[in-house]
Each structure stands twice: as structure tokens, then as C-alpha cells.
Design an enzyme around this catalytic site. Sequence first.
Site, PDB file in Angstrom:
ATOM      1  N   GLU A 363       0.842  -1.219   0.000  1.00 54.67           N
ATOM      2  CA  GLU A 363       0.000   0.000   0.000  1.00 54.67           C
ATOM      3  C   GLU A 363       0.868   1.257   0.000  1.00 54.67           C
ATOM      4  OE1 GLU A 363      -3.763  -0.029   1.895  1.00 54.67           O
ATOM      5  OE2 GLU A 363      -3.982  -2.195   1.627  1.00 54.67           O
TER       6      GLU A 363
HETATM    7  N1  CAA Z   1      -6.031  11.289  -3.901  1.00 56.30           N
HETATM    8  C1  CAA Z   1      -6.605  11.624  -5.065  1.00 56.30           C
HETATM    9  N2  CAA Z   1      -5.897  11.885  -6.205  1.00 56.30           N
HETATM   10  C2  CAA Z   1      -4.563  11.777  -6.134  1.00 56.30           C
HETATM   11  C3  CAA Z   1      -3.888  11.427  -4.936  1.00 56.30           C
HETATM   12  C4  CAA Z   1      -4.696  11.189  -3.789  1.00 56.30           C
HETATM   13  N3  CAA Z   1      -4.132  10.851  -2.611  1.00 56.30           N
HETATM   14  N4  CAA Z   1      -2.562  11.405  -5.196  1.00 56.30           N
HETATM   15  C5  CAA Z   1      -2.399  11.722  -6.493  1.00 56.30           C
HETATM   16  N5  CAA Z   1      -3.613  11.948  -7.044  1.00 56.30           N
HETATM   17  C6  CAA Z   1      -3.893  12.359  -8.410  1.00 56.30           C
HETATM   18  C7  CAA Z   1      -3.182  13.668  -8.717  1.00 56.30           C
HETATM   19  O1  CAA Z   1      -3.980  14.773  -8.336  1.00 56.30           O
HETATM   20  C8  CAA Z   1      -3.018  13.583 -10.218  1.00 56.30           C
HETATM   21  O2  CAA Z   1      -4.221  13.946 -10.880  1.00 56.30           O
HETATM   22  P1  CAA Z   1      -4.283  15.234 -11.846  1.00 56.30           P
HETATM   23  O3  CAA Z   1      -3.286  14.991 -12.938  1.00 56.30           O
HETATM   24  O4  CAA Z   1      -5.689  15.255 -12.283  1.00 56.30           O
HETATM   25  O5  CAA Z   1      -3.901  16.407 -10.994  1.00 56.30           O
HETATM   26  C9  CAA Z   1      -2.821  12.101 -10.459  1.00 56.30           C
HETATM   27  O6  CAA Z   1      -3.333  11.425  -9.315  1.00 56.30           O
HETATM   28  C10 CAA Z   1      -1.383  11.700 -10.702  1.00 56.30           C
HETATM   29  O7  CAA Z   1      -0.668  12.184  -9.608  1.00 56.30           O
HETATM   30  P2  CAA Z   1       0.871  12.442  -9.707  1.00 56.30           P
HETATM   31  O8  CAA Z   1       1.200  13.254 -10.917  1.00 56.30           O
HETATM   32  O9  CAA Z   1       1.253  12.981  -8.387  1.00 56.30           O
HETATM   33  O10 CAA Z   1       1.433  10.992  -9.942  1.00 56.30           O
HETATM   34  P3  CAA Z   1       2.833  10.433  -9.603  1.00 56.30           P
HETATM   35  O11 CAA Z   1       3.047   9.331 -10.541  1.00 56.30           O
HETATM   36  O12 CAA Z   1       3.871  11.504  -9.504  1.00 56.30           O
HETATM   37  O13 CAA Z   1       2.707   9.879  -8.088  1.00 56.30           O
HETATM   38  C11 CAA Z   1       1.943   8.399  -6.394  1.00 56.30           C
HETATM   39  C12 CAA Z   1       1.584   9.279  -7.591  1.00 56.30           C
HETATM   40  C13 CAA Z   1       1.517   9.113  -5.124  1.00 56.30           C
HETATM   41  C14 CAA Z   1       3.432   8.101  -6.290  1.00 56.30           C
HETATM   42  C15 CAA Z   1       1.148   7.129  -6.656  1.00 56.30           C
HETATM   43  O14 CAA Z   1       1.572   6.533  -7.861  1.00 56.30           O
HETATM   44  C16 CAA Z   1       1.194   6.123  -5.543  1.00 56.30           C
HETATM   45  O15 CAA Z   1       0.567   6.279  -4.512  1.00 56.30           O
HETATM   46  N6  CAA Z   1       1.930   4.995  -5.763  1.00 56.30           N
HETATM   47  C17 CAA Z   1       1.935   3.883  -4.852  1.00 56.30           C
HETATM   48  C18 CAA Z   1       0.900   2.886  -5.250  1.00 56.30           C
HETATM   49  C19 CAA Z   1       0.514   1.980  -4.133  1.00 56.30           C
HETATM   50  O16 CAA Z   1       0.348   2.399  -2.995  1.00 56.30           O
HETATM   51  N7  CAA Z   1       0.305   0.711  -4.454  1.00 56.30           N
HETATM   52  C20 CAA Z   1      -0.165  -0.221  -3.511  1.00 56.30           C
HETATM   53  C21 CAA Z   1      -0.909  -1.308  -4.211  1.00 56.30           C
HETATM   54  S1  CAA Z   1      -2.336  -1.846  -3.368  1.00 56.30           S
HETATM   55  C22 CAA Z   1      -1.836  -2.955  -2.212  1.00 56.30           C
HETATM   56  O17 CAA Z   1      -0.687  -3.080  -1.868  1.00 56.30           O
HETATM   57  C23 CAA Z   1      -2.959  -3.702  -1.610  1.00 56.30           C
HETATM   58  C24 CAA Z   1      -2.595  -5.015  -1.057  1.00 56.30           C
HETATM   59  O18 CAA Z   1      -2.778  -6.038  -1.685  1.00 56.30           O
HETATM   60  C25 CAA Z   1      -2.073  -5.081   0.340  1.00 56.30           C
END
Ligand code: CAA
Length: 379
Positions: A363
Site C-alpha cells: 500500500e
Molecule cells: N487522492 C486523489 N488523487 C490523487 C492522490 C490522492 N491521494 N494522489 C495523487 N492523485 C492524483 C493527482 O492529483 C493527479 O491527478 P491530476 O493529474 O488530475 O492532478 C494524479 O493522481 C497523478 O498524480 P501524480 O502526478 O502525483 O502521480 P505520480 O506518478 O507523480 O505519483 C503516487 C503518484 C503518489 C506516487 C502514486 O503513484 C502512488 O501512490 N503509488 C503507490 C501505489 C501503491 O500504494 N500501491 C499499492 C498497491 S495496493 C496494495 O498493496 C494492496 C494489497 O494487496 C495489500
Amino acid sequence: MHFEFTEEQLMIKQAACDFAQTELKPGVIERDEHQKFPAGEIKKLGELGFLGMMVAPQYGGSGMDAISYVLAMEEIAKVDASVAVILSVNNSLVCTGLEKFGTEAQKQKYLVPLAKGEHIGAFCLSEPEAGSDATSQRTTAIDMGDHYLLNGTKNWITNGSTASTYIVMAQTDAAKKHHGINAFIIEKGMEGFTIGAKENKMGVRGSDTHSIMFSDVKVPKENRIGDDGFGFTFAMTLLGGGRIGIAAQALGIAAGAYELALQYSKERKAFGKSLADLQAIQFKLADMATEIEAARLLCLKAAWLKDHGQPYAQASSMAKLFASDVAMRVTVEAVQIHGGYGYVKEYHVERMMRDAKITQIYEGTSEIQRIVISREVLK
Ligand code: CAA
């Protein structure tokens, strides 16, 4: 500010504690050893309302608040972190996703059995080449008019083989990048749906983690969640809440290991006294207790914000970042306090040390939490 729980919150904590001690503890070493999914235990937890804790009663849930969820997750993770992650994915990601963003028909068909614990859910975002970099989805869902055609592979899927309902993120229009990502509800058994090999993991070995493959799976149009292009925001929003669950899981692992170390240090004699009489051990226990309390407060703060309809993405990332590091530090110290006994399975703490590591990875890794937090503080 109140540092007191309600009677209902305390009852839920006690119920989770009783269940963990009587139902989870006896088989936890064997489940870890043999990578055995706790099917019977999860069924009972479903009957007790722990699979849809925060879902409204009208959709089969228990209607509890996020504070109660943190309290229950801590008690369960103190004993069996695998059960905690199974619950966390079902509650925070799948049930919340459907309740918050699903249509009425999707709620009736999919949410109700999930919240009642009759079905288990999985959340399919990660891919072989899109883990932390979640916008780089390679799984595609092509609009064929009356349905979508889904192709691709998802990795590291918790509840991979035991789930019935899978929420799957896929790219519907690559030109739009993350604005072209959608979330779909997929049923196990749809033609072209295959479950890959089970991962042989370091920790949380009672939970089943698989890759999932989609080959020309026909997805009905009504199985898309939200408006076209909503999938990435959907996933990010849910992970904000999911991270509270994982933070509470990490807290529970730390607290469980600390309690065992505390008990052991009182019982074990060395140099003519109890370990607990040695200042070297006392200082370790003091640090462990302090860090656990700080992690607990961060978890509860994030849950409180969520319960009060306030932004909580930063708070949940802080809670997860800190609690997962505390889980690592505390479990390493718990093994150290146990000495040689800590290194053997019967004493539980070596499993907790292995289980703790994943809380810094799934996550969103600790590095991802720092990205989320730094973006917020630099706004
Ligand atoms: N809430 C809503 N929207 C969000 C957000 C949030 N917390 N964070 C980012 N966004 C939106 C941004 O506003 C943006 O939208 P717009 O272009 O419309 O403004 C879009 O998402 C893209 O954002 P970024 O340009 O910031 O994207 P990025 O690539 O630079 O980074 C990140 C995004 C925060 C790194 C994201 O990719 C991330 O959280 N990555 C980790 C993924 C993760 O947690 N995976 C876990 C898998 S699930 C799991 O593990 C479950 C299990 O089985 C245990």
C-alpha cells in the site's frame, strides 16, 4: 480534545482481542509455516461483522467508525498479521470503494456479500512493471461498445485465490495517461480470468498472494466504477484510507511483539535476577513502549480525521510511515530480548519480525509515503 474511547469502541476492541487470543493464536504458527489461508477464522470474523466494519448496515456492514477499525486491527495484528491484511484489503479498499463510489446495483450485487463476509475481495492495482509507479498501468480495457475487453497481468494481489470479487484498474485510453485509467469489478470465473502461482513470502504467509492474469475478459459496461477516467483517483483515494488499516496492522505487530518481550523479560532469569531488572532491558522496553504509543496516536489521529470528514491522506501516510518503521524496530528488539529463544518459531517474535517488513512495502513503500507527505507539507 478527548483521549477516551466510547463504550462501543472499547467493546469492539475487546471482541477483537478475545477473538485473536482464542481463535487466532492456537493455529498461527502452523498457518505461517504451511502458508495456510485462515479460511475458517475469516468465515467467523465475517459472521461477527469484521469484514465490513465501516459499511452501513443497509449494505450488510457493521456501521462502525474508523477509530473502532484501528482498535480492532491492532488487536488482530498483535496475534496474526496475515488475518489483519486480509481484513484490511476487504474493508478499506474493496468495501469502501464500492460503498463510496459504486452504483446502487453494484452495491447490492457485490458490496452486500463482501460486507457480510460471504465473499472476499481483492484490489488489483500493482503490475509486474507498475508497483510504486502506479500511473504506468499496462493492463488494458478496450471499449468494445457493449463491453470492455480486459487484458493484462496484476501482481502481488492479496486474497488472490480466495477472493470472489476483484477490483481491477486498467488503462482504457493510453493517450490520456492516468486520466485514461478506469476501475472495474471482475468476478472470479469470468472467461479469460486466471489465477497465477502463489508467492512464497517472507512474512504474512497466511495470506494468499498471487498474480492474476486477464486474457480477453469481457467486462460488462455496468461493472465500471465511476465516470470514465475515474480509476486513478479512485485508487489513490482508497489507498489514503487503506494506509490507516496497514498502519494499524503495523502498530499491532509492534504491540504484540512488545507484550511478549515484556512478559518474557519478567519471567526469564539471568545473572541472578529477572531480565526486567537489568537496565539494558529496561531501556529497550521504555523505547519500545514510547514508539508504540506515538504510532498509536498517529493511527488514531488519521482515523479521527476520516471519521470527521476532514482530509486524512497526509495523516494516513504519516501513520503508515511511522508505524511500519516502529514495527520493524520493535520486533527486532523483541527478538533480541528473547535471545536464542527469539530465533525459534515457538516464541512468535521471529514471525512478527518477518511480518513487520511488508508493512514498509505494501500500500505504498515508505518512500511513497514520504512523497505523499512532502507534497502536502510543501503545498
Ligand atoms: N487522492 C486523489 N488523487 C490523487 C492522490 C490522492 N491521494 N494522489 C495523487 N492523485 C492524483 C493527482 O492529483 C493527479 O491527478 P491530476 O493529474 O488530475 O492532478 C494524479 O493522481 C497523478 O498524480 P501524480 O502526478 O502525483 O502521480 P505520480 O506518478 O507523480 O505519483 C503516487 C503518484 C503518489 C506516487 C502514486 O503513484 C502512488 O501512490 N503509488 C503507490 C501505489 C501503491 O500504494 N500501491 C499499492 C498497491 S495496493 C496494495 O498493496 C494492496 C494489497 O494487496 C495489500
